[in-house]
Design an enzyme around this catalytic site. Structure first.
Site, PDB file in Angstrom:
ATOM      1  N   HIS A   1     -41.314 -16.053  18.476  1.00 20.58           N
ATOM      2  CA  HIS A   1     -40.475 -17.193  18.109  1.00 20.58           C
ATOM      3  C   HIS A   1     -40.790 -18.386  19.007  1.00 20.58           C
ATOM      4  CE1 HIS A   1     -36.986 -14.867  15.991  1.00 20.58           C
ATOM      5  NE2 HIS A   1     -38.187 -14.452  15.592  1.00 20.58           N
TER       6      HIS A   1
ATOM      7  N   GLU B   1     -38.843 -20.296  20.711  1.00 17.43           N
ATOM      8  CA  GLU B   1     -38.123 -20.279  21.987  1.00 17.43           C
ATOM      9  C   GLU B   1     -38.801 -19.354  23.000  1.00 17.43           C
ATOM     10  OE1 GLU B   1     -34.843 -20.358  18.740  1.00 17.43           O
ATOM     11  OE2 GLU B   1     -36.901 -19.645  18.955  1.00 17.43           O
TER      12      GLU B   1
ATOM     13  N   CYS C   1     -31.784 -17.328  17.574  1.00 15.37           N
ATOM     14  CA  CYS C   1     -31.303 -16.038  17.092  1.00 15.37           C
ATOM     15  C   CYS C   1     -30.772 -15.211  18.269  1.00 15.37           C
ATOM     16  CB  CYS C   1     -32.439 -15.296  16.380  1.00 15.37           C
ATOM     17  SG  CYS C   1     -33.742 -14.709  17.510  1.00 15.37           S
TER      18      CYS C   1
ATOM     19  N   CYS D   1     -33.600 -14.539  20.943  1.00 14.25           N
ATOM     20  CA  CYS D   1     -33.940 -15.727  21.740  1.00 14.25           C
ATOM     21  C   CYS D   1     -32.779 -16.156  22.625  1.00 14.25           C
ATOM     22  CB  CYS D   1     -34.377 -16.864  20.826  1.00 14.25           C
ATOM     23  SG  CYS D   1     -35.952 -16.506  19.993  1.00 14.25           S
TER      24      CYS D   1
END
Length: 142
Positions: free
Chosen positions: A46, A48, A76, A79
């Site tokens: 991801h 992040e 999410c 993260c």
């Protein structure tokens, strides 16, 4: 947030869900990331996580006190957990994620008193631009 959207557009151009993230420390961008789950065949890639990994390398530390994470989409659960473990001081995101968001949509982990680190969360900056980028990406898939 403009930088996050720039990274999100790059991700979309590569067939990734358009999400971009930037870590800022003392008013300076120290790391950035964008989704790379498709390219790496790794659901952990991801934006992040990529930005955090770069920030750890830039600072030489696994903790980022004083750092702000900017992201084009609400982080999410995975993260958000990583951001809290990294001890970021603030999370700022553009638009909510009603299906996976852990900073207010499905849960509010950064404010959960059961956790040993909490941080403020702000949202809405360039929210419509980010939401439209996501809508357009998913329209093209269908």
């Amino acid at each position: 947030m403009e930088r996050c959207l720039e990274l999100a557009r790059e991700a979309a151009a590569d067939g990734e869900v358009p999400v971009g993230a930037v870590v800022v420390l003392d008013g300076v961008e120290i790391a950035a990331g964008r989704n790379r789950c498709v390219a790496t065949k790794n659901p952990l890639a991801h934006a992040e996580i990529e930005a955090l990994t770069g920030a750890f390398a830039a600072t030489g530390d696994a903790r980022l006190p004083g750092a702000v994470l900017y992201c084009s989409l609400e982080p999410c659960f995975m993260c958000t957990g990583a951001l809290l473990h990294a001890r970021v001081s603030r999370i700022v995101f553009a638009t909510h994620d009603p299906k996976f968001g852990a900073c207010g949509s499905l849960a509010d982990l950064p404010a959960d008193p059961r956790l040993n680190h909490r941080c403020p969360v702000d949202h809405g900056l360039m929210g419509e631009e980010s939401a439209e980028l996501l809508r357009e990406f998913f329209r093209r898939l269908r």
